[in-house]
Design an enzyme around this catalytic site. Sequence first.
Site, PDB file in Angstrom:
ATOM      1  N   GLN A   1       0.686  -1.233   0.023  1.00 30.68           N
ATOM      2  CA  GLN A   1       0.003   0.186  -0.032  1.00 30.68           C
ATOM      3  C   GLN A   1       0.907   1.255   0.113  1.00 30.68           C
ATOM      4  O   GLN A   1       1.995   1.335   0.422  1.00 30.68           O
ATOM      5  CB  GLN A   1      -0.835   0.106   1.245  1.00 30.68           C
ATOM      6  CG  GLN A   1      -2.143  -1.138   1.166  1.00 30.68           C
ATOM      7  CD  GLN A   1      -2.860  -0.749   2.328  1.00 30.68           C
ATOM      8  OE1 GLN A   1      -2.839  -1.505   3.367  1.00 30.68           O
ATOM      9  NE2 GLN A   1      -3.838   0.131   2.328  1.00 30.68           N
ATOM     10  N   HIS A   2       0.165   2.415  -0.254  1.00 26.32           N
ATOM     11  CA  HIS A   2       0.805   3.719  -0.047  1.00 26.32           C
ATOM     12  C   HIS A   2       1.964   4.238  -0.948  1.00 26.32           C
ATOM     13  O   HIS A   2       2.175   5.464  -1.151  1.00 26.32           O
ATOM     14  CB  HIS A   2       1.318   3.786   1.286  1.00 26.32           C
ATOM     15  CG  HIS A   2       0.313   3.544   2.342  1.00 26.32           C
ATOM     16  ND1 HIS A   2      -0.905   3.989   2.556  1.00 26.32           N
ATOM     17  CD2 HIS A   2       0.399   2.807   3.594  1.00 26.32           C
ATOM     18  CE1 HIS A   2      -1.562   3.735   3.628  1.00 26.32           C
ATOM     19  NE2 HIS A   2      -0.703   2.771   4.191  1.00 26.32           N
TER      20      HIS A   2
ATOM     21  N   ASP B   1      -2.468  -4.885  -0.149  1.00 26.90           N
ATOM     22  CA  ASP B   1      -1.768  -6.171   0.549  1.00 26.90           C
ATOM     23  C   ASP B   1      -2.790  -6.441   1.487  1.00 26.90           C
ATOM     24  O   ASP B   1      -3.228  -7.621   1.944  1.00 26.90           O
ATOM     25  CB  ASP B   1      -0.647  -6.240   0.782  1.00 26.90           C
ATOM     26  CG  ASP B   1       0.048  -4.972   1.760  1.00 26.90           C
ATOM     27  OD1 ASP B   1      -0.852  -4.051   2.094  1.00 26.90           O
ATOM     28  OD2 ASP B   1       1.403  -4.985   1.822  1.00 26.90           O
TER      29      ASP B   1
END
Length: 481
Positions: A81-82, A239
């Site tokens: 992520q991110h 994820d």
Amino acid sequence: MSAAEGPLVVGVDTSTQSTKALVVDASTGRVVASGQAPHTVSSGAGRESDPRQWWDALCAALDQCGAPAREAAAVSIGGQQHGLVTLDAQGEPVRPALLWNDVRSAPQARRLVEELGGAKAWAERTGSVPAASFTVTKWAWLAEHEPESVRATAAVRLPHDYLTERLTGQGTTDRGDASGTGWWSSGAEAYDAEVLGHVGLDPALLPRVVRPGEVAGTVRETHDLPFAKGTLVAPGTGDNAAAALGLGLRPGTPVLSLGTSGTVYAVSTHRPADPTGTVAGFADARGDWLPLACTLNCTLAVDRVAALLGLDREAVEPGTDVTLLPFLDGERTPNLPHASGLLYGLRHDTTAGQLLQAAYDGAVHSLLGALDLVLDADADRSTPLLLIGGGARGTAWQQTVRRLSGRPVQVPEAKELVALGAAAQAAGLLTGEDPAAVARRWNTARGPVLEAVERDETTLTRISGVLSDAAPLLERDHGRS
């Protein structure tokens, strides 16, 4: 090996360190073939990776899968992520991706919270209070430090979006991963124009948010992978949302994931909005919510302590009064981006094994402290805590979680739950099922249950006290470059 009973699907996990691919029988959940290939992450103040390495690793992982991958009817990408991926007009990376554990944007995170109404307003708007891990803060950092990169950017993507787009030729994402950016409104379930305007990001640069169960596209002809043209591509997701699918989670069941980062989360039917910022109010990949708390320092940090002590990671010893906060990369929970590791209470008779146990205790303490905030108020506290991730099969991790949580702990036998969750999402496209129901049909959460033991309140209280007393030191920016 017996022939598959149903159509084959591919689930992918593109994580911080590697990309893994599973070919799964959609009927039974049996893993028919698998592959894995590494990619590199920069060291130093930043954490960056070249997205093209993710594609090369995907190609290599699928090549290892052999013929079954060529028979797949659908594919889905689960990813870290991110991460901020910036692409130019030709679809090539403008610069290496800024990863989730790059905390250089901590000053921008603080300013964004202050400039747009404070923590409570952010939680109500986006479901989360942005920390240095969030994509919006990384974009603000990039605009401040590399304006030429921003000017060259024609598309902004998350890691799983990048691979999905290379498969389909279309820029798409999903609500689960979009909810970790800081520019997606959890109430409206749409990009937030005010946040985007504030950080100078044109919404035309962002991918379309694909709905749960919707086909993101089909595999295009010009690619390097063994898929047939027209193979269905699912939305994919972040994820943690993919792992939740892989476990077939129902609301109220807590999960503690032990990996490079540590996470604790549960599916909820209520939209979360924690103004303290401890819990991120993420969306899941189905239409519900995935309140989650994340730490930056988990298995790698404890392994580093073991290496410094010259010990095997399992060589822990009981009976310690030492506190070791393994905040080697700064920390997100608690929000201490400039922190470093802290050792308190060392004595002449302290052993190396006790120091190592203290590192485990410090890593788990941060996660369990957020557990009650993650769970709904009416959640059954006797429900086993599902322990997953790379550390879940380690005896020292299991016993530390068991002792500090006071809960029964279940360790699913299934491995690679992110990739399995992506495979379940791909299977759902073919069968019309809820992907979580697919995973429950596959019985992915099956595994031994360790009975509850009395909660070690003494250790929890001691660590909380040291953390509180040391806060001014941990909050200080030591200017490491």
